[in-house]
Design an enzyme around this catalytic site. Structure first.
Site, PDB file in Angstrom:
ATOM      1  N   LYS A 118      97.764 -23.667  28.073  1.00 54.42           N
ATOM      2  CA  LYS A 118      96.609 -24.013  28.911  1.00 54.42           C
ATOM      3  C   LYS A 118      96.992 -24.886  30.094  1.00 54.42           C
ATOM      4  CE  LYS A 118      92.495 -23.510  26.099  1.00 54.42           C
ATOM      5  NZ  LYS A 118      91.235 -24.173  25.714  1.00 54.42           N
ATOM      6  N   LYS A 201      96.742 -11.524  23.393  1.00 56.57           N
ATOM      7  CA  LYS A 201      95.535 -11.784  22.615  1.00 56.57           C
ATOM      8  C   LYS A 201      94.283 -11.431  23.427  1.00 56.57           C
ATOM      9  CE  LYS A 201      93.978 -15.984  22.180  1.00 56.57           C
ATOM     10  NZ  LYS A 201      93.705 -17.384  21.936  1.00 56.57           N
ATOM     11  N   LYS A 204      88.667 -14.655  26.366  1.00 57.95           N
ATOM     12  CA  LYS A 204      87.605 -14.714  27.370  1.00 57.95           C
ATOM     13  C   LYS A 204      88.162 -15.094  28.734  1.00 57.95           C
ATOM     14  CE  LYS A 204      86.232 -18.749  24.828  1.00 57.95           C
ATOM     15  NZ  LYS A 204      85.221 -19.190  23.907  1.00 57.95           N
TER      16      LYS A 204
HETATM   17  P1  TYM Z   1      88.235 -21.002  20.204  1.00 58.76           P
HETATM   18  O1  TYM Z   1      86.932 -21.444  20.718  1.00 58.76           O
HETATM   19  O2  TYM Z   1      89.315 -20.631  21.183  1.00 58.76           O
HETATM   20  O3  TYM Z   1      88.051 -19.736  19.266  1.00 58.76           O
HETATM   21  C1  TYM Z   1      87.108 -19.771  18.200  1.00 58.76           C
HETATM   22  C2  TYM Z   1      87.623 -18.990  17.006  1.00 58.76           C
HETATM   23  O4  TYM Z   1      87.877 -17.622  17.374  1.00 58.76           O
HETATM   24  C3  TYM Z   1      89.191 -17.265  16.985  1.00 58.76           C
HETATM   25  N1  TYM Z   1      89.722 -16.294  17.954  1.00 58.76           N
HETATM   26  C4  TYM Z   1      90.303 -15.139  17.608  1.00 58.76           C
HETATM   27  N2  TYM Z   1      90.540 -14.587  16.404  1.00 58.76           N
HETATM   28  C5  TYM Z   1      91.160 -13.378  16.388  1.00 58.76           C
HETATM   29  N3  TYM Z   1      91.537 -12.730  17.522  1.00 58.76           N
HETATM   30  C6  TYM Z   1      91.331 -13.251  18.754  1.00 58.76           C
HETATM   31  N4  TYM Z   1      91.691 -12.596  19.859  1.00 58.76           N
HETATM   32  C7  TYM Z   1      90.680 -14.516  18.830  1.00 58.76           C
HETATM   33  N5  TYM Z   1      90.312 -15.325  19.867  1.00 58.76           N
HETATM   34  C8  TYM Z   1      89.733 -16.401  19.315  1.00 58.76           C
HETATM   35  C9  TYM Z   1      89.971 -18.576  17.014  1.00 58.76           C
HETATM   36  O5  TYM Z   1      91.140 -18.486  16.227  1.00 58.76           O
HETATM   37  C10 TYM Z   1      88.951 -19.535  16.474  1.00 58.76           C
HETATM   38  O6  TYM Z   1      88.932 -19.501  15.064  1.00 58.76           O
HETATM   39  N6  TYM Z   1      90.458 -25.194  18.749  1.00 58.76           N
HETATM   40  C11 TYM Z   1      89.441 -24.222  18.376  1.00 58.76           C
HETATM   41  C12 TYM Z   1      88.069 -24.810  18.207  1.00 58.76           C
HETATM   42  C13 TYM Z   1      87.985 -25.938  17.248  1.00 58.76           C
HETATM   43  C14 TYM Z   1      88.084 -25.850  15.833  1.00 58.76           C
HETATM   44  C15 TYM Z   1      87.897 -27.176  15.348  1.00 58.76           C
HETATM   45  C16 TYM Z   1      88.304 -24.797  14.960  1.00 58.76           C
HETATM   46  C17 TYM Z   1      87.770 -27.245  17.536  1.00 58.76           C
HETATM   47  N7  TYM Z   1      87.709 -27.994  16.413  1.00 58.76           N
HETATM   48  C18 TYM Z   1      87.944 -27.453  13.989  1.00 58.76           C
HETATM   49  C19 TYM Z   1      88.349 -25.082  13.588  1.00 58.76           C
HETATM   50  C20 TYM Z   1      88.167 -26.393  13.121  1.00 58.76           C
HETATM   51  C21 TYM Z   1      89.386 -23.181  19.490  1.00 58.76           C
HETATM   52  O7  TYM Z   1      89.732 -23.407  20.596  1.00 58.76           O
HETATM   53  O8  TYM Z   1      88.810 -22.033  19.138  1.00 58.76           O
END
Ligand code: TYM
Length: 339
Positions: A118, A201, A204
């Protein structure tokens, strides 16, 4: 000291940074729904404080937070069965994150691949929040003593760091206070790939909208994106090992398996030998069938943002009731007077 057994509790979060993808749905939201009602408490958070580690327009952030809540409910989360709330309404997350900033080491943070991705080439110009992001994430989880965290594969490293922070805190203070959390990275779609490039991957932030399916896409758009998805000229194999070295084919099969709640082996038995010309319409029909009702319901829920705000406020007060005593105890352990 005797090992403390923590009651199982599920926590996970998604950033309201605009636009939910099929990756978010299959890797996370659908699995959040599967865990709801299994007799374990489930807590799901819209992590708005994580979203602002990169610039967010305030109006768009508000909209995205409410839309994410609508997406949760439209996917099948029930606010009376799961706690749904946005992170900034429960101050205990940031309070614990500060303690964890003092537990985690710079070297641990520097190894985080998400920060490197990022921040890009200009890491000096990244926000301090982006660097400390994983400590807040550990706090999100551990402020509830959560034991299980369903996520996609890209979050694995952050969850390992969460475990490291819990272990170091417990060791530093000679307590068995924080649980060592289990990542739950399961199912056929833990890493949904771009429809244009099977080595990237689905995200968005990809500049090409054709690379992803958005939860707000209508039926025609979903079908068109699948029709145009990159593939290879070979027919589908009848066994999983025949997908090796064919990342685009593998991705479409994984998506099919996850959407239809089947194992990849079962899917291969059904579709083996088919050309993509025949498989893609099957996948498009399935995706429209499963996703179009979600986008329709999201749009309906978004007409009453007052109701969404009430759901978030109610979730926040239930979340706070769990978090406050855990923060209090943490302060006592650390040696804060008045705690
Ligand atoms: P974020 O917002 O990027 O994504 C949310 C969830 O979606 C999953 N994900 C995917 N899974 C499979 N294939 C993909 N292409 C794909 N893109 C996204 C992510 O693995 C995630 O589970 N850091 C986290 C948010 C967060 C969090 C937490 C998660 C903050 N605090 C505590 C768990 C526990 C994040 O950026 O997810």
């Amino acid at each position: 000291m005797a090992e403390v057994v923590h009651t199982p509790r599920v926590f996970s979060g998604i950033q309201p940074s605009g636009g939910l993808t099929l990756g978010n749905y299959l890797g996370a939201m659908k699995r959040f729904v599967d865990m709801q009602g299994s007799g374990i408490e489930t807590i799901y958070c819209m992590v708005d404080l994580h979203a602002i580690t990169v610039w967010q327009d305030p109006d768009k952030l508000r909209h995205a937070t409410r839309e994410l809540c609508a997406g949760f409910i439209a996917s099948g989360l029930d606010p009376s069965k799961s706690i749904l709330f946005n992170q900034s309404q429960v101050a205990e997350h940031t309070q614990l994150a500060w303690i964890f900033n003092c537990v985690a080491r710079m070297g641990w943070m520097k190894r985080m691949t998400q920060f490197k991705d990022k921040a890009g080439k200009n890491a000096e110009n990244a926000s301090l929040g982006l660097f400390g992001y994983p400590a807040l994430m550990a706090a999100d989880i551990l402020i509830y003593h959560a034991t299980h965290v369903p996520v996609g594969e890209d979050q694995k490293q952050h969850l390992e760091l969460t475990r490291d922070i819990a272990i170091k805190f417990n060791n530093d203070f000679g307590v068995e206070f924080f649980p060592v959390t289990e990542p739950v990275i399961e199912g056929a779609a833990t890493r949904v790939m771009s429809l244009r490039d099977g080595s990237k991957k689905m995200s968005k932030s990809d500049p090409s909208d054709m690379s992803r399916i958005n939860l707000t896409d209508d039926a025609d758009t979903i079908a068109k994106k699948i029709r145009k998805a990159k593939t290879d000229p070979e027919p589908l194999p009848s066994e999983v090992k025949g997908l090796e070295g064919r990342p685009e084919a593998r991705n479409l099969v994984n998506i099919y398996a996850a959407l239809s709640d089947q194992g990849v082996d079962d899917v291969m038995r059904d579709v083996g030998g088919k050309q993509f010309g025949a498989f893609k319409p099957m996948l498009a029909d399935l995706a429209v069938d499963k996703l179009a009702p979600i986008s329709g319901e999201m749009a309906r829920l978004m007409q009453d943002t007052g109701e969404i705000d009430r759901i978030l406020a109610d979730g926040a007060s239930r979340a706070r009731a769990i978090a406050a005593p855990i923060l209090q105890k943490t302060y006592e352990i650390v040696g804060m007077v008045g705690a």
